[in-house]
Design a protein around this motif. Structure first.
Motif, PDB file in Angstrom:
ATOM      1  N   ALA A  88       7.335   4.663  -3.780  1.00 39.71           N
ATOM      2  CA  ALA A  88       7.721   4.907  -2.382  1.00 39.71           C
ATOM      3  C   ALA A  88       9.202   5.211  -2.261  1.00 39.71           C
ATOM      4  O   ALA A  88       9.604   6.049  -1.450  1.00 39.71           O
ATOM      5  CB  ALA A  88       7.358   3.704  -1.519  1.00 39.71           C
ATOM      6  N   PRO A 131       0.806  -1.234   0.000  1.00 42.02           N
ATOM      7  CA  PRO A 131       0.000   0.000   0.000  1.00 42.02           C
ATOM      8  C   PRO A 131       0.834   1.279   0.000  1.00 42.02           C
ATOM      9  O   PRO A 131       0.413   2.304  -0.551  1.00 42.02           O
ATOM     10  CB  PRO A 131      -0.823  -0.116   1.286  1.00 42.02           C
ATOM     11  CG  PRO A 131      -0.877  -1.573   1.570  1.00 42.02           C
ATOM     12  CD  PRO A 131       0.421  -2.145   1.095  1.00 42.02           C
ATOM     13  N   GLU A 132       2.019   1.234   0.595  1.00 39.84           N
ATOM     14  CA  GLU A 132       2.821   2.459   0.676  1.00 39.84           C
ATOM     15  C   GLU A 132       3.454   2.842  -0.658  1.00 39.84           C
ATOM     16  O   GLU A 132       4.003   3.945  -0.805  1.00 39.84           O
ATOM     17  CB  GLU A 132       3.918   2.327   1.729  1.00 39.84           C
ATOM     18  CG  GLU A 132       4.924   1.222   1.476  1.00 39.84           C
ATOM     19  CD  GLU A 132       4.564  -0.093   2.154  1.00 39.84           C
ATOM     20  OE1 GLU A 132       5.493  -0.863   2.429  1.00 39.84           O
ATOM     21  OE2 GLU A 132       3.357  -0.321   2.410  1.00 39.84           O
ATOM     22  N   GLY A 133       3.395   1.952  -1.661  1.00 37.62           N
ATOM     23  CA  GLY A 133       3.901   2.295  -2.980  1.00 37.62           C
ATOM     24  C   GLY A 133       5.027   1.394  -3.454  1.00 37.62           C
ATOM     25  O   GLY A 133       5.459   0.472  -2.754  1.00 37.62           O
ATOM     26  N   THR A 192       8.613  -0.024  -4.652  1.00 36.11           N
ATOM     27  CA  THR A 192      10.065   0.055  -4.500  1.00 36.11           C
ATOM     28  C   THR A 192      10.670  -0.195  -5.876  1.00 36.11           C
ATOM     29  O   THR A 192      10.472  -1.256  -6.469  1.00 36.11           O
ATOM     30  CB  THR A 192      10.582  -0.981  -3.493  1.00 36.11           C
ATOM     31  OG1 THR A 192      10.094  -0.650  -2.190  1.00 36.11           O
ATOM     32  CG2 THR A 192      12.104  -0.999  -3.468  1.00 36.11           C
TER      33      THR A 192
END
Length: 253
Positions: free
Chosen positions: A180, A153-155, A157
């Motif tokens: 992220a 969910p945080e994006g 890599t």
């Protein structure tokens, strides 16, 4: 020889080449230049000699296309099945004392990579992939299955080439994506991090050759990820001159 046996052959030769490379590193590296001005070291030559000798002895019916032989003018004609070998991917990083270099061995059939072995000599990691069977990571703790991941969910890599870090094409490609973090690294290490679910995306804008990508692509695809050209076509093999177009390596959608 079955594909499984070919995978174990590639795994053994990649490990042996990793040992040879680290021995050269410990003794001190001397860098020379090929005719195209790219760097080469005694480690490239020692690792390639070990690998191609082993492949030709065990699978004499399968042509071997190897980077340093190509540079020296020795070009085998690819067949329906052929090996692609990059004995030291990331020579610049190796010569600079970085740990981002790899040994890449891939087997291609009908224009597609079917298996691959990628060793990371500096870290002692070995990544393996066999189409239809899965992908594995081997290190000091043993061999275990690996799989590409869905983006968290945080994006995303993102891993990107160290030498193309400021490429405007990369900046444009990433614009608008939920990124992220971006990490820059050399060699096939980037494919491996996507395959094991540590990274989500590796876009490559800039020159690569088939021996750079065949083994790593096999690992990523066996782990559930994909490697496609920027127009969405599968990255294929046996192209005239062995040069790749730009491509995108990604984990699960």
């Amino acid at each position: 020889m079955t594909d499984r046996e070919c995978l174990e052959l590639a795994a053994r030769l990649a490990r042996d080449a990793a040992v040879a490379i680290m021995a050269v590193r410990d003794a001190g590296v001397t860098v020379t230049r090929k005719h195209d001005r790219t760097p080469v070291t005694e480690a490239d030559h020692a690792a390639e000699a070990l690998i191609v000798r082993g492949l030709r002895a065990a699978t004499p019916d399968i042509p071997v296309i190897a980077e340093e032989e190509i540079a020296a003018g020795r070009v085998e004609r690819p067949g329906e099945r052929f090996w692609l070998v990059d004995p030291l991917d990331g020579t610049r990083e190796f010569a600079q004392g970085r740990d981002e270099f790899a040994v890449c061995i891939g087997l291609v059939a009908a224009g597609r990579p079917v298996l691959g072995a990628v060793a990371l000599p500096a870290t002692g990691e070995l990544f393996l992939g066999l189409r239809g069977a899965g992908a594995w990571k081997q290190d000091a703790t043993g061999r275990r299955p690996i799989a590409a991941r869905r983006p968290p969910p945080e994006g995303l890599t993102v891993f990107a080439s160290r030498h193309y870090a400021d490429d405007p094409r990369l900046v444009r490609y990433l614009a608008g994506l939920p990124v992220a973090r971006v990490r820059n690294a050399g060699s096939a290490l980037k494919f491996c991090r996507v395959a094991e679910g540590v990274a989500d995306l590796y876009p490559r804008f800039g020159r690569t050759m088939e021996w750079d990508t065949a083994g790593p692509q096999a690992v990523v695809e066996a782990a559930g990820g994909s490697v496609r050209t920027t127009d969405g076509a599968p990255l294929g093999y046996g192209k005239p001159g062995f040069a790749n177009p730009d491509f995108v390596c990604r984990g699960l959608p």
